[in-house]
Scaffold this active site. Structure first.
Site, PDB file in Angstrom:
ATOM      1  N   HIS A 326       0.861  -1.182   0.000  1.00  0.00           N
ATOM      2  CA  HIS A 326       0.000   0.000   0.000  1.00  0.00           C
ATOM      3  C   HIS A 326       0.897   1.232   0.000  1.00  0.00           C
ATOM      4  O   HIS A 326       1.715   1.425   0.895  1.00  0.00           O
ATOM      5  CB  HIS A 326      -0.871  -0.051   1.262  1.00  0.00           C
ATOM      6  CG  HIS A 326      -1.927   0.999   1.324  1.00  0.00           C
ATOM      7  ND1 HIS A 326      -3.244   0.747   1.013  1.00  0.00           N
ATOM      8  CD2 HIS A 326      -1.876   2.300   1.687  1.00  0.00           C
ATOM      9  CE1 HIS A 326      -3.960   1.843   1.178  1.00  0.00           C
ATOM     10  NE2 HIS A 326      -3.147   2.794   1.592  1.00  0.00           N
ATOM     11  N   HIS A 369      -1.159   2.672  11.458  1.00  0.00           N
ATOM     12  CA  HIS A 369      -0.059   3.644  11.466  1.00  0.00           C
ATOM     13  C   HIS A 369      -0.277   4.739  12.494  1.00  0.00           C
ATOM     14  O   HIS A 369      -1.389   5.004  12.940  1.00  0.00           O
ATOM     15  CB  HIS A 369       0.134   4.245  10.076  1.00  0.00           C
ATOM     16  CG  HIS A 369      -1.069   4.956   9.521  1.00  0.00           C
ATOM     17  ND1 HIS A 369      -2.201   4.317   9.128  1.00  0.00           N
ATOM     18  CD2 HIS A 369      -1.285   6.273   9.276  1.00  0.00           C
ATOM     19  CE1 HIS A 369      -3.080   5.179   8.657  1.00  0.00           C
ATOM     20  NE2 HIS A 369      -2.563   6.384   8.746  1.00  0.00           N
ATOM     21  N   GLU A 375      -4.664  14.874  10.526  1.00  0.00           N
ATOM     22  CA  GLU A 375      -5.513  14.529   9.395  1.00  0.00           C
ATOM     23  C   GLU A 375      -6.953  14.934   9.674  1.00  0.00           C
ATOM     24  O   GLU A 375      -7.544  14.511  10.666  1.00  0.00           O
ATOM     25  CB  GLU A 375      -5.467  13.012   9.131  1.00  0.00           C
ATOM     26  CG  GLU A 375      -4.076  12.478   8.841  1.00  0.00           C
ATOM     27  CD  GLU A 375      -4.058  10.965   8.668  1.00  0.00           C
ATOM     28  OE1 GLU A 375      -5.114  10.332   8.928  1.00  0.00           O
ATOM     29  OE2 GLU A 375      -3.018  10.418   8.297  1.00  0.00           O
ATOM     30  N   TYR A 384     -17.295   5.983   1.501  1.00  0.00           N
ATOM     31  CA  TYR A 384     -15.852   5.809   1.655  1.00  0.00           C
ATOM     32  C   TYR A 384     -15.593   4.525   2.422  1.00  0.00           C
ATOM     33  O   TYR A 384     -16.073   4.354   3.543  1.00  0.00           O
ATOM     34  CB  TYR A 384     -15.240   7.004   2.390  1.00  0.00           C
ATOM     35  CG  TYR A 384     -13.746   6.861   2.602  1.00  0.00           C
ATOM     36  CD1 TYR A 384     -12.872   6.867   1.513  1.00  0.00           C
ATOM     37  CD2 TYR A 384     -13.217   6.701   3.874  1.00  0.00           C
ATOM     38  CE1 TYR A 384     -11.512   6.731   1.686  1.00  0.00           C
ATOM     39  CE2 TYR A 384     -11.845   6.566   4.057  1.00  0.00           C
ATOM     40  CZ  TYR A 384     -10.992   6.581   2.965  1.00  0.00           C
ATOM     41  OH  TYR A 384      -9.645   6.436   3.136  1.00  0.00           O
ATOM     42  N   HIS A 405      -4.189   4.689  14.265  1.00  0.00           N
ATOM     43  CA  HIS A 405      -5.468   4.400  13.650  1.00  0.00           C
ATOM     44  C   HIS A 405      -5.328   3.328  12.573  1.00  0.00           C
ATOM     45  O   HIS A 405      -4.234   3.034  12.096  1.00  0.00           O
ATOM     46  CB  HIS A 405      -6.169   5.653  13.104  1.00  0.00           C
ATOM     47  CG  HIS A 405      -5.293   6.549  12.279  1.00  0.00           C
ATOM     48  ND1 HIS A 405      -4.291   7.324  12.792  1.00  0.00           N
ATOM     49  CD2 HIS A 405      -5.307   6.823  10.955  1.00  0.00           C
ATOM     50  CE1 HIS A 405      -3.709   8.026  11.848  1.00  0.00           C
ATOM     51  NE2 HIS A 405      -4.301   7.729  10.713  1.00  0.00           N
TER      52      HIS A 405
END
Length: 489
Positions: A326, A369, A375, A384, A405
């Site tokens: 990713h 992470h 953010e 989403y 998170h």
């Protein structure tokens, strides 16, 4: 699907802008069918536009006499001696210069806005708790609220008078501005419509911005917003910096947001006499009114590179892994604003839009992470898939730096078992993120909002300790390697 029949909903459900071009079977078009205006393409260019031919002087900027008795006025968005590549300016040729006004009056504070994000300010709050907000209600029809009076501050860092920092806002409104204009003297606005289109009149011309598009109105530029009904969106405001396209590095010359897809207005003037107008200024987070007897949008011609612009997010060229792993979210960056730290931008504007997901032998969701960046995320339309709780269009999610998170165990287990098929993801959806190297503080309005809720940590309760189930295998591996056994104390 002919060009003349495309609807905003069809654009939202297209996998990419290229799909609307029908493989060349119809004439190519650069804007959506319901956009009434013409534009000039390119990012960071020097443009010129005149509503009446022959007005812009050539070979000089400020001649002794300009055609039709116009006034020359320069607007500078950078210091005079800024390096050429960073120098921002525009020359405007107008019926009357902006200096023709009747002075300034203090206005009452807009109680739902904030500009000072310093620990000494009791109206801002800092917390490591992962916060979220349901969509901000749009005022009822009986309560007339325009764009300026519908501003509400969510979070930010710094202070505009220090010329470094940012603020994030939402706007909710249902009424067009009348004989009113607005000037943000603090910084640049990046506006992200979520519900309802914005018909924006600027000194440089018109911008029509609808959900799935963004626009940037830069510091000191006057504008007016017309709406077509219940309207809501998000704003990223930056101080002491300006938005740029991110560097492409190994991607080479093309990809992400291409400069040719950014659109700038063409000159369109409105000249009036004995017509009272109010220009509202935001300075240091305070609001002031300046009244004048002529329209502030009386610019007949202009040239320069300090010009508002818009961009259609469905034109974004996604890139990603075509083998394993990713990739960091930098690949989703549309615009970035540098800070004084060369290794950390003040903020990035990222989007998560329709794309192919193809990596194999890879855990495809975002890995767990702890990110040094703050953010703040929103959803423009669609669904989403990167969140485990309810996240409707118009919602907000916030995580400050180094707060861990990731997805709940169910998503982890499913993604860990087998490779999912090669597939299109985020179809009919665009989510975005305001990401900043700064620690953001939450403003009073958002902190006390009835729409605020906390991410329930129970969503991670099922993240079981799989490792302990392999105790015998672990001990055998250590013994075979000649290493001492290690157990829990």
């Amino acid at each position: 699907m002919a060009a003349q029949k495309l609807t905003p909903e069809q654009h939202q459900h297209a996998f990419h802008w290229a799909e609307t071009q029908q493989n060349g079977s119809i004439p190519s078009f650069a804007t959506r069918n319901n956009d009434p205006y013409k534009y000039q393409p390119g990012f960071g260019n020097s443009f010129e536009s005149e509503a009446i031919p022959g007005v812009i002087p050539h070979g000089q900027n400020s001649p002794r006499s300009i055609r039709f008795g116009l006034y020359a006025e320069q607007m500078t968005g950078s210091s005079f001696v800024a390096p050429r590549a960073a120098n921002k300016k525009a020359w405007l040729y107008r019926s009357r210069p902006a200096v023709a006004h009747q002075g300034f009056q203090d206005l009452p504070d807009l109680k739902d806005t904030e500009a000072t994000f310093l620990p000494l300010n009791p109206r801002v709050h800092i917390s490591p708790t992962q916060l979220a907000w349901r969509p901000t209600p749009i005022p009822a029809d009986g309560d007339k609220v325009d764009f300026v009076h519908g501003l509400k501050t969510v979070a930010g860092s710094g202070d505009p008078t220090l010329r470094e920092g940012l603020a994030t806002h939402v706007y909710v409104c249902n009424t067009s501005m009348a004989n009113d204009a607005f000037v943000n003297s603090d910084g640049d606005f990046l506006i992200v419509p979520q519900q309802g289109s914005l018909d924006i009149q600027t000194e440089f011309g018109f911008l029509y911005v609808q959900p799935g598009e963004i626009c940037v109105i830069q510091r000191g530029q006057r504008f007016k917003v017309r709406v077509e009904g219940p309207t809501r969106g998000y704003i990223l405001e930056i101080w002491g910096s300006s938005f740029q396209l991110p560097e492409l590095g190994a991607l080479g010359a093309n990809g992400l947001a291409n400069s040719r897809d950014f659109l700038h207005p063409v000159a369109a003037y409105h000249v009036t006499k004995d017509d009272p107008w109010t220009v509202t200024y935001k300075l240091g987070g305070k609001f002031f009114a300046s009244r004048q007897n002529h329209c502030p949008f009386d610019v007949i011609a202009w040239h320069g590179n300090y010009v508002p612009y818009k961009y259609d997010l469905t034109k974004f060229v996604n890139v990603g892994s075509i083998s394993v792993d990713h990739i960091d979210p930098s690949i989703f960056c549309v615009l970035t604003a540098p800070s004084r730290d060369p290794a950390a931008p003040l903020c990035d504007f990222l989007i998560f839009s329709p794309r192919w997901d193809v990596a194999s032998h890879t855990y495809r969701p975002p890995y767990y992470h702890r990110n040094c960046a703050s953010e703040l995320m929103g959803l423009i339309y669609g669904e989403y898939g990167g969140r485990s709780d309810g996240f409707d269009p118009g919602s907000i999610s916030f995580e400050c730096g180094f707060v861990p998170h990731g997805v709940a165990y169910e998503q982890f287990a499913m993604a860990s078992r087998d490779d999912p098929p090669v597939m299109q993801i985020s179809k009919g959806s665009i989510a975005f993120m305001f990401e900043s190297s700064r620690a953001l503080m939450v403003a009073d309005w958002a902190w006390n909002s009835k729409e605020k809720h906390e991410h329930d940590p129970k969503m991670w309760d099922d993240l079981v300790d799989n490792f302990s189930e392999h105790k015998d295998e672990v001990e055998a591996a250590l013994k075979e390697a000649g290493l001492p056994l290690r157990g829990s104390q």
